[in-house]
Motif scaffolding. Structure first.
Motif, PDB file in Angstrom:
ATOM      1  N   GLU B 181      77.278 -46.790  -3.518  1.00 13.60           N
ATOM      2  CA  GLU B 181      75.947 -46.048  -3.146  1.00 13.60           C
ATOM      3  C   GLU B 181      74.801 -47.239  -3.326  1.00 13.60           C
ATOM      4  O   GLU B 181      73.657 -47.027  -2.485  1.00 13.60           O
ATOM      5  CB  GLU B 181      75.990 -45.220  -4.215  1.00 13.60           C
ATOM      6  N   ALA B 182      74.966 -47.810  -4.481  1.00 15.76           N
ATOM      7  CA  ALA B 182      73.830 -49.124  -4.691  1.00 15.76           C
ATOM      8  C   ALA B 182      73.762 -49.952  -3.603  1.00 15.76           C
ATOM      9  O   ALA B 182      72.795 -50.116  -2.909  1.00 15.76           O
ATOM     10  CB  ALA B 182      74.138 -49.858  -5.940  1.00 15.76           C
ATOM     11  N   ALA B 183      74.773 -50.423  -2.893  1.00 14.80           N
ATOM     12  CA  ALA B 183      75.021 -51.092  -1.585  1.00 14.80           C
ATOM     13  C   ALA B 183      74.085 -50.457  -0.489  1.00 14.80           C
ATOM     14  O   ALA B 183      73.321 -51.227   0.096  1.00 14.80           O
ATOM     15  CB  ALA B 183      76.391 -51.496  -1.214  1.00 14.80           C
ATOM     16  N   GLU B 184      74.565 -49.143  -0.331  1.00 12.40           N
ATOM     17  CA  GLU B 184      73.935 -48.468   0.622  1.00 12.40           C
ATOM     18  C   GLU B 184      72.361 -48.294   0.418  1.00 12.40           C
ATOM     19  O   GLU B 184      71.632 -48.439   1.467  1.00 12.40           O
ATOM     20  CB  GLU B 184      74.372 -46.925   0.657  1.00 12.40           C
ATOM     21  N   ILE B 185      71.869 -48.031  -0.526  1.00 11.32           N
ATOM     22  CA  ILE B 185      70.523 -47.839  -1.023  1.00 11.32           C
ATOM     23  C   ILE B 185      69.692 -49.421  -0.786  1.00 11.32           C
ATOM     24  O   ILE B 185      68.638 -49.008  -0.230  1.00 11.32           O
ATOM     25  CB  ILE B 185      70.288 -47.505  -2.501  1.00 11.32           C
ATOM     26  N   PHE B 186      70.399 -50.300  -1.136  1.00  9.65           N
ATOM     27  CA  PHE B 186      69.630 -51.554  -0.869  1.00  9.65           C
ATOM     28  C   PHE B 186      69.955 -52.182   0.417  1.00  9.65           C
ATOM     29  O   PHE B 186      69.614 -53.292   0.714  1.00  9.65           O
ATOM     30  CB  PHE B 186      69.947 -52.536  -1.881  1.00  9.65           C
ATOM     31  N   GLY B 187      70.525 -51.289   1.372  1.00 11.10           N
ATOM     32  CA  GLY B 187      70.215 -51.660   2.586  1.00 11.10           C
ATOM     33  C   GLY B 187      71.647 -52.381   3.377  1.00 11.10           C
ATOM     34  O   GLY B 187      71.461 -52.825   4.444  1.00 11.10           O
TER      35      GLY B 187
END
Lengths: 345, 282
Positions: B181-187
């Motif tokens: 999710e963090a990877a997704e949020i940060f693009g």
């Protein structure tokens, strides 16, 4: 920087309603805390704003843009997770640089912005290290730095301090506040810890069972709760509630009286520190059952007309178990709630 | 208490004795046997192994099989594991079905594929009825080495990808979802999320799966034997031939030691290549 606008957002999990037609606005640069017990829907709401969870209905706007159907990366936001989610296989530098690298920014910009975020959170000395070599508090700083490095329009934080020990939490709380004020980022912060919400937020939205019970400044949330839930959830000790009956334009009993344009049963709410302790015959009769010396004050638990009440007394007050005291209430500092709905009148 | 001091040793004793008697002793015996070349001297058995007509071709076949099967299995297992992760319902059922081949012995698996691919097999029958071929076609002859090789690869993949899958699925479940999710949020896009977050965090599981599968793949035999007989010689097959048909236990032992050395070398290579930086360990 941008405002967050939530318009009529609902979320159903099967038959269960996790969020019920919720409206909320966080203005540009504002810090709003979503406060509530576990299962109240606060994290679900945050995840819907982040784009990690789908909504059943309603709209999410960041700035003027409807982001409801955009993937998380396109929403211009950053997030700090409860378990930090700092990548263990990347150095602190690469963690902080992660968002910038994904945006394919040039190396000079990456270097500059990572340094700025690292300075802000004082993790400069650890940039070459791996997260496994950092303490919980330092990992937390890395997570915040990673979020701030991309200069997000909106910062979402999901219980970011709950994995830290009490002392570190206190320290990080103050630091987070100053860092975020300096960055000026619009922030939505989920917590179940009321002191965190009170200390950090410009405004607190108290959530319960999928709805926002009250949204207001910390001071007003504390002193003028809009429902018995808010009064009972915010503040330690929680607000006291006494069952009374209003009639003929007054709410009165032995030792207390105030004008009230309402007829019938009500709940009289007051904070434990808003009472003056007087002689038994001068106020509400209060029979002391338990005395807890808390250092800065005495916490007294006792009975008023058969209902339990907690009040605060000066640390040196000479009070003994079994004594009956009088509680004098200030009519300006009490709240009156409807017995049926639990809402303030 | 005196019992508590000895208890741990007593508890591991049965396993230790079992391993010593049935593993360590035969191992040492095999090594000794392989170096007992009689009149031919210390390395006589190895000399005979190297001069064997089938030696080079069995080395080549074994390595080609390992280098084809293992990477394909890894890719398939990672893909299958990621698909399972995305499933909301029925995950357990699908995983259960996918791991059924685990319960099939490699000889039985070889026979299953033989039944499909031989001249009068299911594949030819199907192709014949569809009008693709006019008469049964041979796929598994010495004259058709490519299709024979492909058949062995398919059978091996069918039979033993599940082991890799189970390890990968366990590894994927150990990665908290917040990382993705963090990877997704940060693009991060899907591919970036996979290469920059999932794959690096899966490294310990990949290492275990690779070592396990490679060692076993170098020992490939039963499926090959069932499908191709001696038309596709492999190292363990040659050891078997020397022991059974040639009744020469010493050269068979030399083959066995060679396979062990190759397996150990492969393990060492994996451990080195996939080593986690000590400071990066979670």
């Amino acid at each position: 920087m941008a405002a967050i606008t939530i318009e009529g957002v609902s979320k159903r999990f099967g038959a269960a309603m996790a969020l019920e037609h919720l409206d909320l606005t966080v203005t540009d640069g504002e810090f709003v805390a979503l406060l509530g017990p576990s299962g109240c829907g606060k994290t679900t709401l945050l995840r819907i704003i982040a784009g990690l969870e789908t909504r059943s209905s309603g709209r999410v706007l960041i700035g003027d843009q409807d982001v409801s159907d955009l993937p998380p990366a396109k929403r211009g936001l950053a997030m700090v997770f409860q378990n930090y989610a700092v990548f263990p296989h990347l150095t602190v530098f690469e963690n902080v640089a992660f968002g910038l690298r994904m945006q394919k920014r040039d190396e000079a910009t990456i270097q500059r912005q990572v340094k700025r975020a690292a300075d802000l959170l004082q993790i400069g000395p650890y940039l070459d290290r791996y997260p496994a070599k950092l303490s919980g508090g330092q990992r937390q700083r890395v997570a915040v730095a990673r979020a701030l490095a991309v200069e997000p329009a909106v910062l979402l934080m999901d219980e970011p301090l709950s994995n830290l020990d009490a002392l570190l939490r206190l320290e990080m709380r103050a630091e987070l506040k100053s860092v975020l004020k300096e960055a000026g980022t619009t922030t939505l912060y989920v917590t179940h810890d009321q002191t965190e919400a009170m200390g950090l937020a410009d405004r607190i939205a108290v959530m319960y069972k999928g709805v926002i019970e009250q949204i207001d400044t910390p001071t007003r949330i504390y002193s003028k709760p809009s429902s018995t839930f808010v009064g009972g959830f915010v503040g330690s000790p929680p607000m006291n509630f006494l069952s009374m009956t209003a009639s003929a334009g007054r709410l009165a009993c032995a030792g207390f009286s105030m004008p009230l344009a309402h007829e019938g049963p009500v709940l009289l709410g007051f904070r434990g520190e808003d009472v003056a302790l007087v002689k038994a015959d001068q106020g509400l009769g209060f029979e002391v059952r338990v005395i807890e010396p808390m250092g800065s004050h005495l916490l007294l638990t006792g009975m008023v007309k058969g209902e339990r009440v907690r009040v605060v007394a000066a640390p040196q007050a000479e009070i003994e178990r079994g004594m009956t005291l009088g509680l004098q209430l200030d009519a300006a500092r009490v709240v009156v709630m409807d017995t049926q709905t639990g809402k303030a009148l | 208490m005196p019992t508590s001091r000895w208890l741990p040793y007593m508890l591991i004793a049965p396993a230790s004795v079992f391993l010593a008697v049935f593993f360590a002793v035969p191992l040492v015996q095999t090594i000794v046997l392989s170096f007992d070349g009689g009149t031919a001297g210390f390395l006589g058995n190895y000399q005979r192994m190297l001069n064997d007509l089938n030696f080079n071709v069995s080395i080549r076949n074994t390595f080609m099989l390992v280098l084809t099967v293992v990477p394909l299995q890894m890719m398939l297992a990672i893909g299958m594991g990621l698909m399972l992760q995305k499933m909301q319902k029925g995950r357990e059922l699908v995983l259960w079905i996918w791991t059924i081949p685990l319960g099939v012995s490699d000889l039985a698996a070889g026979l299953v594929w033989l039944a499909i691919l031989q001249n009068t097999g299911y594949l030819n029958t199907l192709l014949f009825h569809m009008g693709v071929i006019d008469s049964p076609t041979a796929w598994l002859n010495a004259e058709t080495p490519v299709t024979l090789f492909i058949a062995v690869v398919v059978a091996e993949i069918w039979r033993s990808t599940a082991v890799v899958l189970v390890i990968i699925v366990a590894g994927l479940q150990l990665i908290p979802k917040e990382f993705g999710e963090a990877a997704e949020i940060f693009g991060a896009g899907r591919w970036q999320k996979f290469t920059r977050v999932t794959l690096p965090m899966l490294k310990p599981s990949l290492q275990s799966a690779l070592i396990l599968r490679t060692v076993l793949a170098f020992e490939v035999f039963a499926a090959v034997y069932a499908i191709g007989g001696r038309n596709i010689p492999v190292l363990v097959g040659e050891a078997y031939v020397w022991q059974r048909e040639n009744q020469n236990y010493s050269v068979a032992a030399a083959y066995a030691v060679l396979i062990m050395v190759i397996s150990l070398a492969a393990t060492a290579v994996y451990l080195r290549l996939l080593r986690e930086k000590p400071e990066a360990q979670a």
